[in-house]
Design an enzyme around this catalytic site. Sequence first.
Site, short mmCIF file in Angstrom:
data_model
loop_
_atom_site.label_atom_id
_atom_site.label_comp_id
_atom_site.label_asym_id
_atom_site.label_seq_id
_atom_site.Cartn_x
_atom_site.Cartn_y
_atom_site.Cartn_z
N ALA A 64 0.87 -1.18 0.00
CA ALA A 64 0.00 0.00 0.00
C ALA A 64 0.91 1.23 0.00
CB ALA A 64 -0.88 -0.01 1.24
N GLY A 107 0.48 -4.96 0.94
CA GLY A 107 -0.77 -4.93 0.17
C GLY A 107 -0.61 -5.52 -1.23
N GLU A 110 -0.95 -9.10 -0.70
CA GLU A 110 -2.38 -9.36 -0.41
C GLU A 110 -3.22 -9.31 -1.69
OE1 GLU A 110 -2.39 -6.39 2.66
OE2 GLU A 110 -3.00 -7.86 4.18
N GLU A 130 5.08 -5.12 6.95
CA GLU A 130 4.28 -4.20 7.78
C GLU A 130 4.84 -4.06 9.19
OE1 GLU A 130 3.02 -6.22 5.57
OE2 GLU A 130 1.15 -5.45 4.73
#
Length: 256
Positions: A64, A107, A110, A130
Amino acid sequence: MGKHIHAHSEDGVGVIQLNRPQVLNALNRDMVHEIVTQLESFDRNESIKVIVLKGSEKAFAAGADIEEMMDATPLTLELLNPFAEWDKISLIKKPILAAVNGFALGGGFELALHCDLIIAAEDAKFGFPEVKLGVLPGAGGTQFLTKAMGVRKALEWLWLGESMTARTAYENGVINRVVAKELVVEETMSLAHKLAKQPPISLRLIKEAVHAAQDLPLQDGKNLERKNFYLAFASEDQKEGMRAFSEKRPASFKGG
Ligand code: DAK
């Protein structure tokens, strides 16, 4: 065509290319919205049978967008409800294949894990960094990884935040295939074209039943499978597939 993605179709395969190369395809909210909107559009388009998601040579997606995320507060997140968009990916009925070159982190990993099949380059890197940012995966990473590799291995990767090679991801059942980096897109497209020739009703009913196996108790899963089995008998392709067998000729599926 979005600001952050390119999309096109080739013989029944809808292709989405992530396109923010200057930040290694870091996923900001607009980009996630564009990806999801395009997935939904391909899902509704009758001429598309299979969807492929790919990044660039250096990165599928490096996570992200940290710049966008850094000033978030619990309340801005609650009000924006950004994961609602991600949840829509699980509603896509057609097969989604991820072609992963380079980094698939946070992300980005993911997003690949939201796809049904993952094909990766030998030098691709998968990981959840993360923890190094003082957070944890938020778009399903802890769940997907644990279901793929089990509690102990998942904890080690998630706690250390290190990247795993494509080979390790493959050996732990996280991804489907590892190929030379020049061949990732070719291999993924060839698999996608092969799937595009399979009876689409079977593919979607199988997808629903297999994903249900992740969530449902066995008997509920078997009941769902059974209903889907009955439903398949409403399709033309079931008639054609079984008639072709009986007439000892190859089936010619029409996709209905
Ligand atoms: N966000 C923003 N910019 C990024 C980025 C990221 N995730 N990853 C890379 N970039 C940018 C870099 O800042 C750099 O920009 P400039 O300095 O050129 O302006 C450019 O991309 C090139 O990166 P590097 O110069 O760092 O390239 P290297 O080859 O040296 O290193 C790297 C590659 C992948 C090891 C490194 O870029 C890196 O460590 N990137 C960050 C990886 C990371 O921590 N990713 C996880 C982020 S947390 C959510 C949904 C999901 C998530 C959260 C919320 N909601 C729906 C709310 C998930 C969270 C995450 O993914």
